[in-house]
Design a protein around this motif. Structure first.
Motif, PDB file in Angstrom:
ATOM      1  N   HIS A 103      88.868   9.419  30.249  1.00 49.26           N
ATOM      2  CA  HIS A 103      88.477  10.730  30.360  1.00 49.26           C
ATOM      3  C   HIS A 103      87.068  10.892  30.255  1.00 49.26           C
ATOM      4  CE1 HIS A 103      92.609  12.239  30.548  1.00 49.26           C
ATOM      5  NE2 HIS A 103      92.802  11.736  29.181  1.00 49.26           N
ATOM      6  N   LEU A 104      86.575   9.912  29.325  1.00 43.40           N
ATOM      7  CA  LEU A 104      85.068   9.971  29.034  1.00 43.40           C
ATOM      8  C   LEU A 104      84.146   9.757  30.211  1.00 43.40           C
ATOM      9  CD1 LEU A 104      82.410  10.022  27.266  1.00 43.40           C
ATOM     10  CD2 LEU A 104      82.961   7.723  26.899  1.00 43.40           C
ATOM     11  N   LEU A 105      84.957   8.535  30.934  1.00 39.93           N
ATOM     12  CA  LEU A 105      84.409   8.428  32.378  1.00 39.93           C
ATOM     13  C   LEU A 105      84.055   9.553  33.385  1.00 39.93           C
ATOM     14  CD1 LEU A 105      83.255   6.802  34.565  1.00 39.93           C
ATOM     15  CD2 LEU A 105      85.567   5.742  34.783  1.00 39.93           C
ATOM     16  N   MET A 106      85.572  10.237  33.466  1.00 37.44           N
ATOM     17  CA  MET A 106      85.700  11.228  34.432  1.00 37.44           C
ATOM     18  C   MET A 106      84.782  12.648  34.140  1.00 37.44           C
ATOM     19  SD  MET A 106      87.272   9.644  36.289  1.00 37.44           S
ATOM     20  CE  MET A 106      87.281  10.930  37.682  1.00 37.44           C
ATOM     21  N   LYS A 107      84.706  12.775  32.961  1.00 39.84           N
ATOM     22  CA  LYS A 107      83.945  14.025  32.131  1.00 39.84           C
ATOM     23  C   LYS A 107      82.253  13.472  32.469  1.00 39.84           C
ATOM     24  CE  LYS A 107      82.391  16.388  27.894  1.00 39.84           C
ATOM     25  NZ  LYS A 107      82.775  16.409  26.476  1.00 39.84           N
ATOM     26  N   THR A 108      81.889  12.326  32.447  1.00 40.31           N
ATOM     27  CA  THR A 108      80.482  11.964  32.747  1.00 40.31           C
ATOM     28  C   THR A 108      80.248  12.023  34.232  1.00 40.31           C
ATOM     29  OG1 THR A 108      80.532  10.463  30.674  1.00 40.31           O
ATOM     30  CG2 THR A 108      78.663  10.191  32.325  1.00 40.31           C
ATOM     31  N   VAL A 109      81.153  11.701  34.829  1.00 39.83           N
ATOM     32  CA  VAL A 109      80.657  11.628  36.226  1.00 39.83           C
ATOM     33  C   VAL A 109      80.544  12.968  36.904  1.00 39.83           C
ATOM     34  CG1 VAL A 109      81.550   9.251  36.793  1.00 39.83           C
ATOM     35  CG2 VAL A 109      83.175  11.300  37.308  1.00 39.83           C
ATOM     36  N   GLN A 110      81.721  13.968  36.227  1.00 36.90           N
ATOM     37  CA  GLN A 110      81.668  15.297  36.723  1.00 36.90           C
ATOM     38  C   GLN A 110      80.512  15.917  36.498  1.00 36.90           C
ATOM     39  OE1 GLN A 110      85.082  17.525  35.295  1.00 36.90           O
ATOM     40  NE2 GLN A 110      85.040  18.782  37.102  1.00 36.90           N
ATOM     41  N   THR A 111      80.042  15.719  35.004  1.00 38.54           N
ATOM     42  CA  THR A 111      78.763  16.638  34.430  1.00 38.54           C
ATOM     43  C   THR A 111      77.751  16.355  35.115  1.00 38.54           C
ATOM     44  OG1 THR A 111      79.950  16.735  32.328  1.00 38.54           O
ATOM     45  CG2 THR A 111      77.600  17.076  32.345  1.00 38.54           C
ATOM     46  N   GLU A 112      77.476  14.863  35.658  1.00 38.70           N
ATOM     47  CA  GLU A 112      76.128  14.282  35.849  1.00 38.70           C
ATOM     48  C   GLU A 112      76.197  14.226  37.416  1.00 38.70           C
ATOM     49  OE1 GLU A 112      73.761  13.809  34.024  1.00 38.70           O
ATOM     50  OE2 GLU A 112      74.930  14.168  32.143  1.00 38.70           O
TER      51      GLU A 112
END
Length: 266
Positions: A103-112
C-alpha cells in the motif's frame, strides 16, 4: 488503484505457501495475482483456486520473460487495455512483501506520478542486510570481473541512498510498471531464457521511452535469493553468458540507432 501481480514458479509451490505473502496480498482490494506454474506441480491449481489467484500451467517450460508476458496478457484480457491506469508488478516467488508495504508503494507511485519503480529488498526479516538489487548498467569488463573475480563494481551502495533516486536497473525480483509502459515495451524480450531480461527491459525503458527506473528506499521487502550461476560451465552459467552477449548486442544496437538519428537530424 489496481495492481496486478505476476509470479513465475519453477518448483516454488512449497516456498510460496510457507512465505504466505501471496495468501495475504490476494485478499487485498484492488490486488489481483497470477501465478505461472512453469513445471506443473501437483495441488498448485486447487491452492490458487481456493484463494482466487489466477493460475497458468505450462505444458512445456518457458523462460522468465515469456512467463511474465503471459501473465500480463491475462490481466489485459481482464482489465481491458493497458491504458486504463493499472499497474503490473513482477514479483519473485521468494520475495515477501506485506500488504502495508505494498500500500505504501502504490500510494507513493500515485502521489509522485512514478511510471517505473523498484523497492528496497533485504536478505533478512529485520531489514538490516541489503540485497544488492540496484545497479549500474554493466559493461563486458564488468561481467567478466563478476564471473572470474566475484567483484561486481556495478552494485550501488544502498546505505547511501536515503531518498527516491533514478537508477539504471534493478533485479527482476521486484519491478513495478505502469501497464501502458510495459505494453509499449512489448514486455520482456523473450529472446532471453533466463538472466539479463531485467537489465534489458530497464535499458529499453530508459533509452527508447525516456523512462528511467525509480528506486524507492523507504518501501521494504524480504528477498530469499538463491544464486545458481557461479559454477563454470553449469547450465545456469551458460544461460547467463548467452544472455550477457544478447544484452550487450541490444545495448550497442540501441546506442548506434540513437547516434545515427542525431547525425542525420543535425
Amino acid at each position: 488503484m489496481q495492481v496486478n501481480i505476476s509470479v513465475v514458479s519453477h518448483g516454488h509451490f512449497k516456498l510460496i505457501k510457507d512465505l504466505g505473502s501471496l495468501d495475504l496480498l490476494s485478499n487485498e482490494q484492488n490486488v489481483d495475482v497470477c501465478i505461472v506454474d512453469n513445471i506443473g506441480e501437483e495441488g498448485f491449481a486447487s491452492w490458487c483456486n481456493e484463494r482466487n489467484i489466477n493460475y497458468i500451467k505450462n505444458d512445456i517450460r518457458h523462460g522468465f520473460g515469456e512467463n511474465n508476458n503471459k501473465a500480463f496478457n491475462l490481466f489485459k484480457s481482464k482489465y481491458s487495455s493497458a491504458s486504463q491506469g493499472w499497474y503490473f508488478l513482477v514479483l519473485n516467488p521468494d520475495v515477501y512483501i506485506s500488504p502495508e508495504q505494498l500500500h505504501l508503494l502504490m500510494k507513493t507511485v500515485q502521489t509522485e506520478s512514478i511510471t517505473f519503480s523498484c523497492i528496497n529488498l533485504f536478505k533478512d526479516a529485520d531489514y538490516k542486510v541489503y540485497d544488492n538489487s540496484v545497479r549500474k548498467y554493466p559493461s563486458l569488463l564488468d561481467f567478466l570481473s563478476s564471473f572470474v573475480f566475484a567483484n561486481n563494481k556495478t552494485i550501488l551502495n544502498k546505505s547511501l541512498i536515503i531518498a527516491p533516486r533514478k537508477v539504471d536497473w534493478a533485479s527482476g525480483s521486484f519491478l513495478l510498471f505502469e501497464a501502458s509502459l510495459y505494453e509499449s515495451l512489448n514486455g520482456f524480450d523473450e529472446g532471453y531464457f533466463m538472466y539479463c531480461e531485467d537489465i534489458d527491459i530497464c535499458l529499453r525503458a530508459n533509452m527508447l521511452h525516456n523512462c528511467k527506473l525509480t528506486y524507492l528506499p523507504d518501501v521494504k521487502a524480504l528477498h530469499l535469493a538463491a544464486h545458481e550461476n557461479r559454477k563454470i560451465f553449469s547450465k545456469h552459467f551458460i544461460w547467463h553468458v548467452k544472455s550477457m552477449l544478447r544484452y550487450l548486442m541490444v545495448k550497442n544496437c540501441i546506442s548506434m540507432r540513437k547516434n545515427l538519428k542525431k547525425l542525420f537530424s543535425a
